[in-house]
Design a protein around this motif. Structure first.
Motif, PDB file in Angstrom:
ATOM      1  N   GLU A 321       0.837  -1.203   0.000  1.00 28.89           N
ATOM      2  CA  GLU A 321       0.000   0.000   0.000  1.00 28.89           C
ATOM      3  C   GLU A 321       0.870   1.250   0.000  1.00 28.89           C
ATOM      4  O   GLU A 321       1.864   1.319   0.730  1.00 28.89           O
ATOM      5  N   ARG A 330      -5.746  -0.169   6.836  1.00 31.61           N
ATOM      6  CA  ARG A 330      -5.044  -0.361   5.567  1.00 31.61           C
ATOM      7  C   ARG A 330      -3.616  -0.794   5.892  1.00 31.61           C
ATOM      8  O   ARG A 330      -2.767   0.018   6.236  1.00 31.61           O
ATOM      9  N   SER A 331      -3.391  -2.101   5.829  1.00 35.89           N
ATOM     10  CA  SER A 331      -2.086  -2.655   6.183  1.00 35.89           C
ATOM     11  C   SER A 331      -1.425  -3.205   4.924  1.00 35.89           C
ATOM     12  O   SER A 331      -2.068  -3.339   3.888  1.00 35.89           O
ATOM     13  N   GLU A 428     -14.989   0.981   3.683  1.00 32.78           N
ATOM     14  CA  GLU A 428     -15.304  -0.383   3.210  1.00 32.78           C
ATOM     15  C   GLU A 428     -14.815  -1.473   4.165  1.00 32.78           C
ATOM     16  O   GLU A 428     -13.684  -1.464   4.618  1.00 32.78           O
TER      17      GLU A 428
HETATM   18  P1  ATP Z   1      -9.783  -0.534  -0.665  1.00 31.37           P
HETATM   19  O1  ATP Z   1     -10.649   0.139  -1.695  1.00 31.37           O
HETATM   20  O2  ATP Z   1     -10.100  -0.151   0.749  1.00 31.37           O
HETATM   21  O3  ATP Z   1      -8.316  -0.503  -0.998  1.00 31.37           O
HETATM   22  P2  ATP Z   1     -10.289  -2.886  -2.116  1.00 31.37           P
HETATM   23  O4  ATP Z   1     -11.600  -2.575  -2.750  1.00 31.37           O
HETATM   24  O5  ATP Z   1      -9.045  -2.808  -2.883  1.00 31.37           O
HETATM   25  O6  ATP Z   1     -10.157  -2.066  -0.734  1.00 31.37           O
HETATM   26  P3  ATP Z   1     -10.606  -5.663  -2.202  1.00 31.37           P
HETATM   27  O7  ATP Z   1      -9.530  -5.902  -3.151  1.00 31.37           O
HETATM   28  O8  ATP Z   1     -12.017  -5.766  -2.676  1.00 31.37           O
HETATM   29  O9  ATP Z   1     -10.378  -4.296  -1.453  1.00 31.37           O
HETATM   30  O10 ATP Z   1     -10.371  -6.615  -0.948  1.00 31.37           O
HETATM   31  C1  ATP Z   1     -11.439  -7.154  -0.191  1.00 31.37           C
HETATM   32  C2  ATP Z   1     -11.334  -6.773   1.255  1.00 31.37           C
HETATM   33  O11 ATP Z   1     -10.016  -6.995   1.752  1.00 31.37           O
HETATM   34  C3  ATP Z   1     -11.621  -5.303   1.540  1.00 31.37           C
HETATM   35  O12 ATP Z   1     -12.994  -5.057   1.616  1.00 31.37           O
HETATM   36  C4  ATP Z   1     -10.945  -5.139   2.885  1.00 31.37           C
HETATM   37  O13 ATP Z   1     -11.766  -5.598   3.940  1.00 31.37           O
HETATM   38  C5  ATP Z   1      -9.744  -6.052   2.778  1.00 31.37           C
HETATM   39  N1  ATP Z   1      -8.556  -5.272   2.433  1.00 31.37           N
HETATM   40  C6  ATP Z   1      -8.174  -4.865   1.213  1.00 31.37           C
HETATM   41  N2  ATP Z   1      -7.030  -4.177   1.288  1.00 31.37           N
HETATM   42  C7  ATP Z   1      -6.677  -4.150   2.596  1.00 31.37           C
HETATM   43  C8  ATP Z   1      -5.583  -3.598   3.320  1.00 31.37           C
HETATM   44  N3  ATP Z   1      -4.611  -2.958   2.711  1.00 31.37           N
HETATM   45  N4  ATP Z   1      -5.543  -3.756   4.661  1.00 31.37           N
HETATM   46  C9  ATP Z   1      -6.513  -4.422   5.310  1.00 31.37           C
HETATM   47  N5  ATP Z   1      -7.566  -4.966   4.673  1.00 31.37           N
HETATM   48  C10 ATP Z   1      -7.654  -4.844   3.341  1.00 31.37           C
END
Ligand code: ATP
Length: 657
Positions: A321, A330-331, A428
């Motif tokens: 990230e 966001r990890s 989200e």
């Molecule tokens: P965001 O828009 O917040 O970056 P995303 O739409 O890219 O999320 P997805 O790829 O759909 O996320 O991933 C599904 C789920 O995984 C997300 O709804 C979230 O709960 C979790 N997730 C995604 N990225 C991260 C992150 N960097 N840290 C923690 N949880 C995450």
């Protein structure tokens, strides 16, 4: 900063501090200064996550007949990430601050209004320069004189001097003074030196309304200093600053210019094998879903299932990230819980059932029906996931964002984000997407292995269709392809070939994907559960107490077991007996230190929903009717009831599982 923003930061700080103090979440590698965007779960955090993981696994796989589990590896053949599109498109736009090098995800910078001050370079040693000393020139006139033309134009000595003279006369000196002071040859030399020493590197600053111009100059000075220029005098490119609205081109923290956003691939690269060459590059998976698609055929062939059915998986995912933030939200390393639920294409449903059920508000989503197409299945999973969140205590903090056609990827039919209220905003928690047959088709194409299924029921139903009916199906699909607003319509020959296989019972399944993040879920339940209460102690002193009102199903410790006094062996022995009885079935905590109120408070702070106290009545001191009974305390209501030890398990188990 608004009061609301301050309160939410304060609330978040309290949660982070509690998490560290009580062993929920620690910064990774803390003794070495941390590791950006990576977190470790302590004893209680590990239990909390485990409970959430089990809740998801049980609800989504074990308690269902139509979902199977998978536990795939983190490292996979990199061809998977090429096929899925991650190698080429899994990018976030990234901008760097030109002043501090801080990195931002460009699309997450809040749009800002302000005045832009543009600098086209800087002159070194401004304060000590002959020109400044001889003419008493201050920065203002120098900035004005060194206008944009000075950099674009190759000045002759005469031109340079004339321009300077006009500038100086206008800005600083009377004609008389000028004639008296100017030694033309010396000035010319100084001018030439100065001119050739201009460091040409553009830089801009955005100032919010009301901030003085001088602060832009100060920022620019720092910028040029950072680039090794001593005592820089920044040169403005125009006298007229520009007012802009809704810009994302400046660092929201200091107003300094950001670099133009550039795509940054979020996958973490690694090498597989001892040679570590480019040919050995692979990635730590950025999502768990792709392994499900890659193993789809193996699961299908080895499990005697029929479409519709799902494959669920929980596991680590890694994303580099750009700006990890908001604690664990966001990890860079996190855990996902993903279901790929495979369904028949709508055309197959229509051939088998004669129709595809249309969704309307209030439609019955309780039990799947054979005539459900992607839309009903998508709604069904949104409903199922909502029920799941209600079951862990998040029901009242959810919101839904239905992506608009413009938001959707070209292959996606619908996607809803389940959002949750966090102290830093509504964000989200989970995405539920109807992804058509894109994923399996991509892997079929790139691997050249068939990922089709054979559906006997479809073959039988299709055999009963007349040629006209078959043609009507084809025409309907051709019209849908022609009406597509995103992506390329499928050519007619391909549509006809696809139907030919469909009429024989073959198709690549479509998929509905509920994809949740475990770490976000843990943070969501902690944030929702966190409350502070003011309570007067026995002396009337008001204390602020923290209570985590975690749902009993996910609380790390279910029961605290307390002998009333630790120096009474009979109480301790009985308490140990109760503890041994309960801990085989649920996570318990035995505590005999400090006053009983203090022990209750300690458990409230970590979210333990029940407390069991063993007192003298338990040992029969107040008569046989209270013998072998204990006080059961309920964290949220504060209610205390007398319960027989033999009834404890039966009473507690349904509440915590
Ligand atoms: P965001 O828009 O917040 O970056 P995303 O739409 O890219 O999320 P997805 O790829 O759909 O996320 O991933 C599904 C789920 O995984 C997300 O709804 C979230 O709960 C979790 N997730 C995604 N990225 C991260 C992150 N960097 N840290 C923690 N949880 C995450």
């Amino acid at each position: 900063m608004s009061t609301d923003a301050k309160n939410s930061i304060a609330q978040m700080e309290k949660i982070v501090s509690l998490c560290k103090r009580r062993g929920f979440i620690y910064q990774s590698s803390e003794i070495y200064g941390g590791c950006g965007g990576v977190w470790d779960y302590g004893p209680l955090g590990a239990e909390l996550k485990r409970n959430l993981r089990s809740a998801w696994w049980n609800t989504m796989t074990r308690e269902r007949e139509d979902v199977l589990g998978l536990d795939a590896s983190i490292l996979m053949n990199p061809a998977i990430w090429k096929a899925s599109g991650h190698v080429d498109t899994f990018c976030d736009p990234m901008s760097d601050c030109l002043l501090t090098n801080a990195r931002f995800r460009a699309d997450q910078i809040p749009p800002t209004n302000g005045t832009i001050y543009k600098f086209l370079g800087a002159v070194p040693n401004a304060a000590n320069n002959n020109l400044a000393i001889n003419y008493g020139l201050t920065e203002g006139p120098i900035l004005r004189w060194m206008g944009p033309k000075t950099l674009e134009h190759q000045w002759t000595d005469e031109e340079l001097f004339e321009n300077f003279k006009v500038g100086v006369l206008e800005q600083q000196l009377s004609a008389e003074d000028y004639v008296r002071k100017v030694d033309e040859a010396a000035t010319m030399k100084a001018l030439r030196t100065w001119y050739s020493s201009i460091y040409r590197f553009e830089f801009s600053v955005l100032l919010p309304p009301g901030k003085p111009e001088q602060s832009a100059i100060e920022l620019a000075r720092k910028f040029y200093q950072n680039r090794g220029i001593e005592f820089p005098c920044p040169i403005r490119s125009s006298d007229n600053p520009e007012w802009v609205e809704g810009t994302r081109a400046f660092n929201p923290e200091n107003g300094a210019q950001l670099t133009v956003p550039r795509p940054f691939n979020l996958m973490l690269k690694t090498y597989l094998g001892p040679t570590a060459t480019e040919a050995d590059v692979t990635y730590l998976r950025p999502e768990t879903a792709q392994a499900i698609f890659a193993q789809f055929k193996n699961v299908f062939d080895s499990s005697r299932v029929k479409v519709p059915f799902g494959i669920g998986q929980i596991g680590k995912a890694f994303r580099n990230e750009v700006t990890p933030k908001n604690f664990t939200f966001r990890s860079r390393e996190f855990e996902q819980m993903e279901l790929e639920f495979f369904i028949k294409p709508d055309e197959a449903v229509e051939i088998i059932s004669g129709e595809v059920a249309a969704w309307s508000e209030g439609a019955d989503l309780s039990e799947p029906k054979p005539n459900w197409g992607w839309q009903m299945w998508h709604r069904y999973w949104v409903d199922q996931r909502t029920k799941f969140y209600e079951g862990i205590g998040l029901g009242d903090v959810l919101e839904y964002y239905w992506q608009t056609p413009a938001d959707l990827a070209h292959y996606a039919r619908a996607c809803v984000d389940i959002l949750c209220e966090f102290p830093f905003g509504t964000e989200e928690l989970e995405g539920i997407a109807a992804r058509g047959d894109f994923d399996l088709s991509q892997h079929q194409k790139h691997s050249t292995k068939s990922l089709e299924v054979f559906d006997e029921e479809l073959k039988t139903a299709a055999a009963k269709l007349t040629p006209e009916q078959k043609e009507a199906h084809i025409q309907k699909r051709l019209a849908a392809e022609a009406a597509k607003t995103k992506g390329e319509p499928m050519p007619e020959a391909d549509v006809r070939a696809w139907f030919e296989r469909l009429f024989k019972g073959n198709y690549v399944p479509h998929v509905i994907e509920p994809s949740a993040g475990l770490d976000r879920m843990a943070l969501a339940v902690l944030a929702k559960a966190f409350v502070e209460e003011e309570k007067a102690d026995v002396n009337g002193k008001v204390e602020t107490r923290t209570i985590l009102r975690l749902h009993p199903r996910i609380a790390p410790v279910k029961v605290g077991v307390f002998p009333l006094l630790k120096n009474k062996p009979e109480l301790v022995a009985k308490a140990r007996e109760v503890y041994a009885l309960l801990k085989k079935h649920m996570n318990c905590f035995y505590d005999e230190t400090a006053a009983i109120g203090r022990r209750y408070a300690r458990q409230d702070e970590v979210g333990t929903p029940f407390g069991v106290t063993i007192d003298f009545e338990t040992c029969g001191e107040k008569g046989p009717e209270l013998l072998d009974t204990v006080t059961l305390r309920h964290r949220d209501s504060g209610e205390q009831e007398r319960v027989k030890i033999s009834d404890l398990l039966g009473k507690l188990l349904p509440l915590v599982s």
